[in-house]
Structures are given as structure tokens and as C-alpha cells.
Design a protein around this motif. Structure first.
Motif, PDB file in Angstrom:
ATOM      1  N   SER A 125      13.124  14.873   1.365  1.00 25.79           N
ATOM      2  CA  SER A 125      14.139  13.831   1.198  1.00 25.79           C
ATOM      3  C   SER A 125      13.549  12.598   0.515  1.00 25.79           C
ATOM      4  O   SER A 125      14.190  11.970  -0.344  1.00 25.79           O
ATOM      5  CB  SER A 125      14.729  13.442   2.558  1.00 25.79           C
ATOM      6  OG  SER A 125      15.388  14.537   3.164  1.00 25.79           O
ATOM      7  N   MET A 126      12.326  12.248   0.894  1.00 27.24           N
ATOM      8  CA  MET A 126      11.667  11.089   0.287  1.00 27.24           C
ATOM      9  C   MET A 126      11.404  11.310  -1.198  1.00 27.24           C
ATOM     10  O   MET A 126      11.586  10.404  -2.020  1.00 27.24           O
ATOM     11  CB  MET A 126      10.343  10.814   1.018  1.00 27.24           C
ATOM     12  CG  MET A 126      10.498  10.303   2.434  1.00 27.24           C
ATOM     13  SD  MET A 126       8.937  10.335   3.361  1.00 27.24           S
ATOM     14  CE  MET A 126       7.916   9.230   2.385  1.00 27.24           C
ATOM     15  N   ASN A 127      10.976  12.516  -1.535  1.00 32.23           N
ATOM     16  CA  ASN A 127      10.688  12.818  -2.939  1.00 32.23           C
ATOM     17  C   ASN A 127      11.954  12.918  -3.778  1.00 32.23           C
ATOM     18  O   ASN A 127      11.918  12.743  -4.994  1.00 32.23           O
ATOM     19  CB  ASN A 127       9.876  14.113  -3.039  1.00 32.23           C
ATOM     20  CG  ASN A 127       8.457  13.945  -2.538  1.00 32.23           C
ATOM     21  OD1 ASN A 127       7.876  12.860  -2.642  1.00 32.23           O
ATOM     22  ND2 ASN A 127       7.881  14.999  -1.976  1.00 32.23           N
ATOM     23  N   TYR A 128      13.087  13.166  -3.116  1.00 31.35           N
ATOM     24  CA  TYR A 128      14.364  13.286  -3.811  1.00 31.35           C
ATOM     25  C   TYR A 128      15.016  11.926  -4.049  1.00 31.35           C
ATOM     26  O   TYR A 128      15.635  11.697  -5.086  1.00 31.35           O
ATOM     27  CB  TYR A 128      15.308  14.180  -3.000  1.00 31.35           C
ATOM     28  CG  TYR A 128      16.689  14.327  -3.594  1.00 31.35           C
ATOM     29  CD1 TYR A 128      16.908  15.151  -4.702  1.00 31.35           C
ATOM     30  CD2 TYR A 128      17.779  13.640  -3.060  1.00 31.35           C
ATOM     31  CE1 TYR A 128      18.172  15.285  -5.258  1.00 31.35           C
ATOM     32  CE2 TYR A 128      19.041  13.763  -3.605  1.00 31.35           C
ATOM     33  CZ  TYR A 128      19.230  14.594  -4.701  1.00 31.35           C
ATOM     34  OH  TYR A 128      20.485  14.713  -5.254  1.00 31.35           O
ATOM     35  N   ASP A 171       0.880  -1.173   0.000  1.00 29.83           N
ATOM     36  CA  ASP A 171       0.000   0.000   0.000  1.00 29.83           C
ATOM     37  C   ASP A 171       0.916   1.221   0.000  1.00 29.83           C
ATOM     38  O   ASP A 171       1.747   1.376   0.901  1.00 29.83           O
ATOM     39  CB  ASP A 171      -0.887  -0.020   1.244  1.00 29.83           C
ATOM     40  CG  ASP A 171      -1.926   1.103   1.275  1.00 29.83           C
ATOM     41  OD1 ASP A 171      -1.692   2.162   0.645  1.00 29.83           O
ATOM     42  OD2 ASP A 171      -2.958   0.924   1.952  1.00 29.83           O
ATOM     43  N   PRO A 172       0.824   2.109  -1.016  1.00 24.45           N
ATOM     44  CA  PRO A 172       1.753   3.236  -1.113  1.00 24.45           C
ATOM     45  C   PRO A 172       1.491   4.370  -0.138  1.00 24.45           C
ATOM     46  O   PRO A 172       2.275   5.315  -0.060  1.00 24.45           O
ATOM     47  CB  PRO A 172       1.557   3.709  -2.551  1.00 24.45           C
ATOM     48  CG  PRO A 172       0.132   3.355  -2.867  1.00 24.45           C
ATOM     49  CD  PRO A 172      -0.126   2.065  -2.145  1.00 24.45           C
ATOM     50  N   ARG A 173       0.427   4.300   0.620  1.00 25.25           N
ATOM     51  CA  ARG A 173       0.130   5.368   1.578  1.00 25.25           C
ATOM     52  C   ARG A 173       1.160   5.374   2.705  1.00 25.25           C
ATOM     53  O   ARG A 173       1.943   4.443   2.861  1.00 25.25           O
ATOM     54  CB  ARG A 173      -1.277   5.196   2.159  1.00 25.25           C
ATOM     55  CG  ARG A 173      -2.391   5.359   1.151  1.00 25.25           C
ATOM     56  CD  ARG A 173      -3.749   5.217   1.803  1.00 25.25           C
ATOM     57  NE  ARG A 173      -3.965   3.870   2.356  1.00 25.25           N
ATOM     58  CZ  ARG A 173      -5.001   3.525   3.110  1.00 25.25           C
ATOM     59  NH1 ARG A 173      -5.903   4.438   3.442  1.00 25.25           N
ATOM     60  NH2 ARG A 173      -5.142   2.289   3.547  1.00 25.25           N
ATOM     61  N   ILE A 174       1.149   6.430   3.504  1.00 25.33           N
ATOM     62  CA  ILE A 174       2.012   6.480   4.676  1.00 25.33           C
ATOM     63  C   ILE A 174       1.165   6.390   5.943  1.00 25.33           C
ATOM     64  O   ILE A 174      -0.037   6.697   5.943  1.00 25.33           O
ATOM     65  CB  ILE A 174       2.888   7.742   4.718  1.00 25.33           C
ATOM     66  CG1 ILE A 174       2.035   8.994   4.932  1.00 25.33           C
ATOM     67  CG2 ILE A 174       3.756   7.865   3.480  1.00 25.33           C
ATOM     68  CD1 ILE A 174       2.832  10.186   5.417  1.00 25.33           C
ATOM     69  N   LEU A 175       1.809   5.965   7.022  1.00 24.45           N
ATOM     70  CA  LEU A 175       1.185   5.940   8.335  1.00 24.45           C
ATOM     71  C   LEU A 175       1.427   7.262   9.043  1.00 24.45           C
ATOM     72  O   LEU A 175       2.522   7.842   8.942  1.00 24.45           O
ATOM     73  CB  LEU A 175       1.770   4.819   9.188  1.00 24.45           C
ATOM     74  CG  LEU A 175       1.496   3.383   8.764  1.00 24.45           C
ATOM     75  CD1 LEU A 175       2.341   2.426   9.600  1.00 24.45           C
ATOM     76  CD2 LEU A 175       0.016   3.050   8.916  1.00 24.45           C
ATOM     77  N   LYS A 190       1.902  16.991  -0.288  1.00 21.95           N
ATOM     78  CA  LYS A 190       3.291  16.802  -0.692  1.00 21.95           C
ATOM     79  C   LYS A 190       3.611  15.350  -1.077  1.00 21.95           C
ATOM     80  O   LYS A 190       4.704  15.066  -1.571  1.00 21.95           O
ATOM     81  CB  LYS A 190       4.230  17.256   0.433  1.00 21.95           C
ATOM     82  CG  LYS A 190       4.189  18.767   0.661  1.00 21.95           C
ATOM     83  CD  LYS A 190       4.985  19.172   1.885  1.00 21.95           C
ATOM     84  CE  LYS A 190       4.905  20.685   2.094  1.00 21.95           C
ATOM     85  NZ  LYS A 190       5.603  21.117   3.325  1.00 21.95           N
ATOM     86  N   LEU A 191       2.692  14.455  -0.820  1.00 22.01           N
ATOM     87  CA  LEU A 191       2.935  13.049  -1.151  1.00 22.01           C
ATOM     88  C   LEU A 191       2.675  12.770  -2.639  1.00 22.01           C
ATOM     89  O   LEU A 191       1.792  13.373  -3.247  1.00 22.01           O
ATOM     90  CB  LEU A 191       2.066  12.138  -0.281  1.00 22.01           C
ATOM     91  CG  LEU A 191       2.483  12.038   1.181  1.00 22.01           C
ATOM     92  CD1 LEU A 191       1.407  11.337   1.989  1.00 22.01           C
ATOM     93  CD2 LEU A 191       3.814  11.265   1.290  1.00 22.01           C
TER      94      LEU A 191
END
Length: 343
Positions: A285-288, A44-48, A342-343
């Protein structure tokens, strides 16, 4: 120097008879846990977003806060899975101070552990029955986990407990996701050792029985910063820190490698209003970096109805923390929507 035995405590089985969980809520809990596991496994690509008060000190204000979360969850459900923090035990560095609702259901009254156990189970049941959530709690005392093991959706082992063998062994037998924090000194080796131990089976004594566990595949890392030998904060949410942990994770060959970033504690130096900025930096940082996007599965945030904290008194402000300072609801709501964008 001696123990004064005040009262024999009820067994977990007896407490569950007094405050049972209906079958429909057992099914609801299982479905929610599966969603959390799917995020940790990468299916599941969502975040907690594990979010709530530093310490759940009052059932009504905690539930009022969670009702607010439920409204926001509907709007961000495609990007974020919210897990409310309902932390009923409070670790104390020196042993002094309020130790949480389990010890003291009324912060202004004397400790009463029997009433405390009733109060925390009743509160967790209320969250499960009245909202679309299953809650997170900290496993401060491994022997107490059976009092809530049929209600919780997530468990964390704190920085002071993560090096303790009993916590690690009990974690290996728990049937729900469990996060292991790095140690108070910031040592990630301690955290990885705890994850390894929790993911593997063990034989040990638990509740007067010799038990065998099969390991918990969903044990994972929580980064919360640390303190050096001079008492200075050592944050570990910056890009280089995250990359080092992600790369270290790959060398350990652990199941479902996952990182949760705790935006408060020593990552923020307990400057609670820094939490949105810290999360924004981690999202950047995650998007980079694709490795970080793959490994970082969410955030832990301390938040309540009112910002800051207060001392225990006869004139307490409703929904304001009596332990560590928390982000207020207005800022929390804006932060959650910002994360989703931002996700």
C-alpha cells in the motif's frame, strides 16, 4: 473493602541513585532519540521497527533476543531503525493474570513491586549499555514514568489507556516520542483526540505538584485494530483503512503526522504468524500511494526467541512468551530482511 499498605515505594530520584546512568549513555540515548524523531518528522526516509516480546518477562532471554536484533540492525541500517520493545507492564482486561515484571520480577514468585522497579530499571540500563539500542516501553501507569524517563527512547499509550485524561496530559510533558493507539473498539477519533491533547500544553497536578507542559510534537498514531460490540476483530491495516486515517490526519493540522501499524493484537486477531503478511500488505500500500508512503513511519511487532506462548510453570521454555503469542526468531529475522528488500 480497604487498602492494605504493604511497603512504601522508593522515589524516582532514589531509584536513579541506586541505579544511575553514566553521562556517556545519556548522550547515546539523546542521539538515538534524535534519529527516531528525524524519522517521525520526515527528515529521515527510513522506517521504525518497534519489535520485541509482548511482555519482557525475563532479563536474560530479553537481552539475548535484543543481541540478535543488534546483529540484524547492522545489515538493515540503511532502511530500518530498530527500536526493541522492552514492555515491563502488562495491561489486563479483567485485572487477572501476570501484570508484568514491574509487579512480579519472577513470574513464578509472589508480586514484589520494589524488586520489580529495580529489575525493570536494571534491564533497561543493560539494553542501553550493552547494545546500540534505546528501548520502547508502554506507559501503563503515568506516575511511574519518572522511574525510566532518563533511559527510554520511545513510549506507547495502549488502547485501554488512550482515552484517559491523565495519560494524555502526562504525554504532553514527556520529552521523547510517544505513540497513541486507537481505542479497543477501533475508534480513531479517540486516538486523534489523544494526539491533539498530547501535542498541546496543559496545567495539571502531577507528583504532588502543579505543573505546566509545553506539548509533545512527536505524539503520533498507532493502529492496532479493534473489536466490535459482538467481539469480532476489526483490522485497520488494509489500504482503505490506512488512507482514511492518513486523510483524517491532514484535517487535524497536527505536527509531524505519523502512523505506526501494529501488526499484532486485533489487526492479526492475535494470530502472531500473520504479522509478516500484514506488514507485506502495508508495504505494498505504501509503495502504491505516495501519501501513505509519507505518513506511515513504521511497524510494531510482537516477537521473541521462540514462537507462540506458554503458561507460567516450573518448566518454562526459555524465550517463549507467557502472555500473548509472539513470532519466533527465525521467522522474525526473515521478516526484517524482507521488509528491507521491499522498501
Amino acid at each position: 473493602m480497604s487498602f492494605i499498605y504493604k511497603k512504601e515505594m522508593p522515589s524516582a530520584e532514589h531509584l536513579k541513585e541506586l541505579l544511575p546512568i553514566a553521562s556517556e549513555y545519556k548522550e547515546k540515548r539523546s542521539a538515538k532519540m534524535k534519529k527516531i524523531e528525524n524519522i517521525l518528522s520526515g527528515n529521515d526516509p527510513r522506517i521504525l521497527l518497534i519489535i520485541g516480546p509482548c511482555s519482557a518477562d525475563n532479563e536474560d532471554s530479553v537481552c539475548a533476543y535484543i543481541y540478535n536484533l543488534a546483529k540484524v540492525q547492522v545489515r538493515v541500517q540503511d532502511k530500518i531503525l530498530i527500536v526493541p520493545r522492552v514492555y515491563t507492564n502488562k495491561p489486563r482486561t479483567t485485572g487477572e493474570g501476570y501484570k508484568g515484571m514491574m509487579h512480579q520480577p519472577d513470574p513464578s514468585d509472589a508480586p514484589n513491586a520494589f524488586k520489580g522497579l529495580m529489575a525493570i530499571r536494571r534491564m533497561h540500563l543493560r539494553v542501553l549499555q550493552e547494545t546500540d539500542f534505546v528501548a520502547a516501553d508502554e506507559m501503563l501507569y503515568p506516575d511511574n514514568h519518572p522511574f525510566l524517563d532518563d533511559i527510554l527512547g520511545y513510549v506507547a499509550v495502549g488502547a485501554r489507556s488512550v482515552e484517559n485524561q491523565q495519560h494524555r496530559l502526562v504525554a504532553s510533558g514527556i520529552d521523547l516520542p510517544i505513540g497513541m493507539k486507537n481505542g479497543t473498539g477501533g475508534d480513531i477519533g479517540v486516538m486523534f483526540n489523544a494526539i491533539y491533547a498530547a501535542q498541546h500544553g496543559h496545567d495539571f497536578i502531577y507528583h504532588n505538584h502543579e505543573v505546566t507542559t509545553n506539548g509533545n510534537p512527536f505524539a503520533h498514531a498507532i493502529l492496532r485494530g479493534g473489536v466490535d460490540e459482538h467481539g469480532r476483530n476489526i483490522p485497520n491495516y488494509h489500504y482503505e483503512d490506512l488512507l482514511r486515517v492518513a486523510q483524517e490526519y491532514e484535517t487535524h493540522h497536527l505536527l509531524h503526522p505519523s502512523i505506526i501499524v501494529d501488526s499484532n493484537h486485533n489487526n492479526s486477531a492475535k494470530k502472531y504468524d500473520e504479522q509478516p503478511r500484514i506488514i507485506s500488505e502495508v508495504l505494498h500500500s505504501m509503495n502504491y500511494n505516495p501519501l501513505l508512503r509519507k505518513m506511515i513511519k513504521g511497524f510494531m511487532v510482537e516477537s521473541y526467541l521462540e514462537p507462540g506462548n506458554q503458561k507460567i510453570s516450573d518448566h518454562q521454555i526459555y524465550g517463549k512468551s507467557i502472555t500473548d503469542p509472539c513470532l519466533g526468531w527465525t521467522e522474525t529475522e526473515a521478516m526484517i530482511y524482507s521488509i528491507a528488500e521491499k522498501l
